[in-house]
Design a protein around this motif. Sequence first.
Motif, PDB file in Angstrom:
ATOM      1  N   ARG A 104      34.266  36.436  34.639  1.00  0.00           N
ATOM      2  CA  ARG A 104      33.088  36.249  35.075  1.00  0.00           C
ATOM      3  C   ARG A 104      33.010  34.858  35.703  1.00  0.00           C
ATOM      4  N   ASP A 105      32.056  34.911  36.818  1.00  0.00           N
ATOM      5  CA  ASP A 105      31.999  33.471  37.782  1.00  0.00           C
ATOM      6  C   ASP A 105      31.164  32.612  37.081  1.00  0.00           C
ATOM      7  N   ASP A 110      37.126  41.285  31.784  1.00  0.00           N
ATOM      8  CA  ASP A 110      35.837  40.462  31.471  1.00  0.00           C
ATOM      9  C   ASP A 110      36.023  39.234  32.140  1.00  0.00           C
ATOM     10  N   GLU A 132      35.200  29.418  36.392  1.00  0.00           N
ATOM     11  CA  GLU A 132      34.002  28.675  36.317  1.00  0.00           C
ATOM     12  C   GLU A 132      33.950  27.766  37.734  1.00  0.00           C
ATOM     13  N   ARG A 185      32.031  31.398  42.677  1.00  0.00           N
ATOM     14  CA  ARG A 185      30.981  32.300  42.738  1.00  0.00           C
ATOM     15  C   ARG A 185      31.341  33.438  43.414  1.00  0.00           C
ATOM     16  N   LYS A 186      30.725  34.497  43.081  1.00  0.00           N
ATOM     17  CA  LYS A 186      30.900  35.821  43.790  1.00  0.00           C
ATOM     18  C   LYS A 186      30.204  35.604  45.328  1.00  0.00           C
ATOM     19  N   ASN A 190      28.146  31.861  37.801  1.00  0.00           N
ATOM     20  CA  ASN A 190      27.019  32.360  37.404  1.00  0.00           C
ATOM     21  C   ASN A 190      26.768  33.543  36.333  1.00  0.00           C
ATOM     22  N   GLY A 191      27.943  33.826  35.936  1.00  0.00           N
ATOM     23  CA  GLY A 191      27.709  34.670  34.874  1.00  0.00           C
ATOM     24  C   GLY A 191      28.281  36.344  35.554  1.00  0.00           C
ATOM     25  N   ASN A 192      28.451  36.474  36.967  1.00  0.00           N
ATOM     26  CA  ASN A 192      28.474  37.705  37.485  1.00  0.00           C
ATOM     27  C   ASN A 192      30.049  38.297  37.330  1.00  0.00           C
ATOM     28  N   LEU A 193      30.185  39.495  36.981  1.00  0.00           N
ATOM     29  CA  LEU A 193      31.564  39.987  36.554  1.00  0.00           C
ATOM     30  C   LEU A 193      32.367  40.201  37.815  1.00  0.00           C
ATOM     31  N   LEU A 194      33.610  39.651  37.872  1.00  0.00           N
ATOM     32  CA  LEU A 194      34.521  39.795  38.677  1.00  0.00           C
ATOM     33  C   LEU A 194      35.309  40.809  38.703  1.00  0.00           C
TER      34      LEU A 194
END
Length: 108
Positions: free
Chosen positions: A43-44, A41, A103, A106-107, A46-50
């Motif tokens: 996340r970048d 879990d 943080e 971003r993806k 922007n909240g996108n799952l990496l």
Amino acid sequence: MSDVATCPICTMPDPLTTVDGFECATCGHEWMAEPGDGLDDVRDANGNLLATGDDVVVIKDLKLDGKTGGVKSGTKVKGIRLVGGDHPIDGKVKGRGILIKAEFVRKA
């Protein structure tokens, strides 16, 4: 306090991370990552799952130890690996391995 991953065979802390789990640097034992190891879990900004193998773009200038310049905003890091700890992204920039906080990316 979070549990530190330890080798189930020799109980040494801080194992090496592999693509799908962990490897003990002392005895060489390999095991799969468990849910809750923190690798599932991440996340970048922007909240996108990496996930391992994703490409990310750095969104803030980052300073590196002992080097002038660091990593500029907009630098693309290809084929990241997710690792445990407070810097969950492992990647290479100009041939140098770095650990990055989620943080600050971003993806792509």
